[in-house]
Write a protein that holds these residues in place. Structure first.
Motif, mmCIF file in Angstrom:
data_model
loop_
_atom_site.group_PDB
_atom_site.id
_atom_site.type_symbol
_atom_site.label_atom_id
_atom_site.label_comp_id
_atom_site.label_asym_id
_atom_site.label_seq_id
_atom_site.Cartn_x
_atom_site.Cartn_y
_atom_site.Cartn_z
ATOM 1 N N UNK A 84 0.832 -1.207 0.000
ATOM 2 C CA UNK A 84 0.000 0.000 0.000
ATOM 3 C C UNK A 84 0.862 1.250 0.000
ATOM 4 N N UNK A 85 1.900 1.267 0.823
ATOM 5 C CA UNK A 85 2.769 2.435 0.896
ATOM 6 C C UNK A 85 3.474 2.691 -0.436
ATOM 7 N N UNK A 86 3.917 1.633 -1.078
ATOM 8 C CA UNK A 86 4.590 1.804 -2.367
ATOM 9 C C UNK A 86 3.642 2.378 -3.417
ATOM 10 N N UNK A 87 2.405 1.911 -3.388
ATOM 11 C CA UNK A 87 1.409 2.443 -4.318
ATOM 12 C C UNK A 87 1.106 3.909 -3.987
ATOM 13 N N UNK A 88 1.013 4.218 -2.701
ATOM 14 C CA UNK A 88 0.749 5.599 -2.305
ATOM 15 C C UNK A 88 1.891 6.530 -2.709
ATOM 16 N N UNK A 89 3.113 6.010 -2.674
ATOM 17 C CA UNK A 89 4.241 6.832 -3.105
ATOM 18 C C UNK A 89 4.164 7.122 -4.601
ATOM 19 N N UNK A 90 3.685 6.156 -5.368
ATOM 20 C CA UNK A 90 3.466 6.398 -6.798
ATOM 21 C C UNK A 90 2.391 7.464 -6.992
ATOM 22 N N UNK A 91 1.355 7.413 -6.177
ATOM 23 C CA UNK A 91 0.288 8.411 -6.258
ATOM 24 C C UNK A 91 0.842 9.800 -5.943
ATOM 25 N N UNK B 298 3.716 10.876 -6.424
ATOM 26 C CA UNK B 298 4.513 11.330 -7.555
ATOM 27 C C UNK B 298 3.710 11.678 -8.782
ATOM 28 N N UNK B 299 2.376 11.532 -8.707
ATOM 29 C CA UNK B 299 1.517 11.938 -9.820
ATOM 30 C C UNK B 299 0.885 10.808 -10.590
ATOM 31 N N UNK B 300 1.031 9.559 -10.132
ATOM 32 C CA UNK B 300 0.438 8.415 -10.836
ATOM 33 C C UNK B 300 -1.014 8.245 -10.387
ATOM 34 N N UNK B 301 -1.916 8.987 -11.006
ATOM 35 C CA UNK B 301 -3.323 8.945 -10.620
ATOM 36 C C UNK B 301 -3.957 7.597 -10.953
ATOM 37 N N UNK B 302 -3.375 6.859 -11.884
ATOM 38 C CA UNK B 302 -3.920 5.559 -12.253
ATOM 39 C C UNK B 302 -3.798 4.560 -11.113
ATOM 40 N N UNK B 303 -2.949 4.856 -10.124
ATOM 41 C CA UNK B 303 -2.773 3.946 -8.995
ATOM 42 C C UNK B 303 -3.857 4.125 -7.929
ATOM 43 N N UNK B 304 -4.707 5.140 -8.061
ATOM 44 C CA UNK B 304 -5.744 5.379 -7.051
ATOM 45 C C UNK B 304 -6.696 4.199 -6.882
ATOM 46 N N UNK B 305 -7.191 3.574 -7.967
ATOM 47 C CA UNK B 305 -8.058 2.410 -7.773
ATOM 48 C C UNK B 305 -7.346 1.249 -7.083
ATOM 49 N N UNK B 306 -6.049 1.078 -7.360
ATOM 50 C CA UNK B 306 -5.274 0.040 -6.697
ATOM 51 C C UNK B 306 -5.200 0.308 -5.198
ATOM 52 N N UNK B 307 -5.037 1.572 -4.835
ATOM 53 C CA UNK B 307 -5.005 1.930 -3.422
ATOM 54 C C UNK B 307 -6.316 1.558 -2.736
ATOM 55 N N UNK B 308 -7.424 1.887 -3.387
ATOM 56 C CA UNK B 308 -8.730 1.595 -2.798
ATOM 57 C C UNK B 308 -8.912 0.093 -2.583
ATOM 58 N N UNK B 309 -8.512 -0.691 -3.572
ATOM 59 C CA UNK B 309 -8.673 -2.146 -3.455
ATOM 60 C C UNK B 309 -7.762 -2.707 -2.376
ATOM 61 N N UNK B 310 -6.540 -2.215 -2.320
ATOM 62 C CA UNK B 310 -5.614 -2.697 -1.292
ATOM 63 C C UNK B 310 -6.122 -2.357 0.109
ATOM 64 N N UNK B 311 -6.693 -1.181 0.286
ATOM 65 C CA UNK B 311 -7.247 -0.808 1.585
ATOM 66 C C UNK B 311 -8.356 -1.769 1.992
ATOM 67 N N UNK B 312 -9.179 -2.177 1.035
ATOM 68 C CA UNK B 312 -10.230 -3.162 1.320
ATOM 69 C C UNK B 312 -9.617 -4.483 1.764
ATOM 70 N N UNK B 313 -8.596 -4.927 1.050
ATOM 71 C CA UNK B 313 -7.953 -6.192 1.359
ATOM 72 C C UNK B 313 -7.254 -6.147 2.716
ATOM 73 N N UNK B 314 -6.586 -5.028 3.007
ATOM 74 C CA UNK B 314 -5.906 -4.889 4.294
ATOM 75 C C UNK B 314 -6.915 -4.877 5.428
ATOM 76 N N UNK B 315 -8.024 -4.187 5.227
ATOM 77 C CA UNK B 315 -9.066 -4.148 6.256
ATOM 78 C C UNK B 315 -9.559 -5.558 6.571
ATOM 79 N N UNK B 316 -9.831 -6.334 5.518
ATOM 80 C CA UNK B 316 -10.296 -7.707 5.730
ATOM 81 C C UNK B 316 -9.226 -8.558 6.412
#
Length: 353
Positions: free
Chosen positions: A39-46, A48-66
């Protein structure tokens, strides 16, 4: 290489979870700390301007919560997993999940105190959060949670102890450079410095933010803080310094910033700042802009209402294409024309008795 393998595994899990009804299987493949690191690595990409990683962040947060909801005391015997729980919470995780998971963990009192403080923070109880977290020095805990702890504490103390808040935000940046933590710390430093009247700190934080995080999806919040800060510090920050900072932006963003500054300054009666910003927006970088933007024409006219002749102001206002203005700016134009009309109206002859 290790970071790439972790994030590669997380991406594979995301694809598996998206394509299979058994998302629980995907969650169980990695330890909680591995999921949070991904999650942190994806957030670091975000950041840096990688807006395409936002959906990945949302899904990872769901998975981490579970995964955290299913974690047991045995999982949390691994210190990295409990620290991952804290990072998940301080990354905006579910407070119910954090509280429930922490209650199952057998760990040291300080870590449990951090967990309680994080839950209070997430539940909107800042006083309780400060009470729990204030004695804990972010520099004394493992760096993987120290940076987040400094960021949270800095945010909590921004109103009551802004000097300490800025020091904590500096610690967050020191512990986690080039990350979403640093992006948030710089962004918050801009607003705090402006509120403190610290023009030098405001300019430094703004410069650092623009240099590294201009394309973050949260950059609009920085823009709000920057425009507001320029207005607040208009007597303390030079136009040259403002120009130095905005010159690091792409031309379109720079123009939008100047238009916003010009509008706010015009409304607040800061004619010199409004004229400067309107001219910058109108001329563009290197003088290659368009002078046909009705917004810059409006703000420029407003900045000259007390210095130019009434006829000149009315003429400039009359040439503005109101159809290209927002409703708020049309209202502003109407008000300006009304004032110009009143000023230019001939005096009334007193009625004879």
């Amino acid at each position: 290489m290790k970071a790439r393998s972790i994030i590669g595994g997380a991406i594979a899990l995301l694809l598996l979870a998206a394509g299979s009804p058994s998302a629980a299987f995907a969650q169980d493949v990695l330890q909680p700390y591995q999921l949070v690191r991904s999650l942190q690595l994806i957030q670091d990409r975000i950041a840096g301007g990688d807006h395409a990683a936002l959906p990945m962040q949302a899904k990872l947060l769901e998975m981490i919560d579970a995964r955290m909801r299913d974690a047991n005391a045995e999982d949390f015997k691994e210190p990295k997993n409990f620290r991952a729980l804290l990072v998940y919470g301080m990354s905006g995780g579910n407070p119910v999940t954090v509280a429930a998971a922490a209650s199952r963990a057998m760990t040291d009192p300080q870590s449990l105190a951090i967990a309680k403080g994080v839950v209070a923070y997430l539940n909107g109880r800042p006083a309780n959060a400060i009470e729990m977290l204030k004695p804990i020095d972010p520099m004394s805990v493992p760096p993987d949670i120290g940076a987040f702890l400094a960021l949270v504490k800095g945010s909590l103390l921004a109103a009551d102890d802004p000097a300490q808040a800025l020091a904590l935000l500096d610690e967050a940046r020191l512990l986690s450079p080039g990350t979403l933590v640093e992006e948030a710390a710089l962004r918050r430093s801009v607003g705090i410095a402006a509120a403190q009247g610290d023009a030098a700190r405001f300019a430094l934080a703004s410069t650092q933010y623009v240099a590294s995080y201009l394309y973050s999806p949260y950059a609009s919040q920085f823009a709000d803080a920057f425009v507001s800060g320029v207005i607040t510090l208009h007597m303390a920050i030079s136009q040259d310094k403002i120009a130095d900072i905005t010159s690091m932006m792409d031309p379109e963003r720079e123009k939008v910033i100047y238009l916003r500054i010009a509008r706010h300054a015009a409304i607040d009666g800061m004619t010199e700042l409004s004229a400067f910003a309107a001219a910058k927006a109108e001329l563009g970088r290197n003088g290659g802009g368009s002078q046909d933007d009705p917004r810059s024409q409006l703000y420029s006219s407003l900045s000259t209402m007390t210095s130019a002749s009434v006829d000149e102001v009315r003429a400039k206002l009359g040439k503005i294409d109101r159809g290209k203005l927002s409703q708020n700016d049309r209202d502003l134009l109407d008000a300006a024309q009304a004032v110009a009309g009143e000023v230019g109206a001939p005096g009334k002859t007193p009625a004879k008795g």
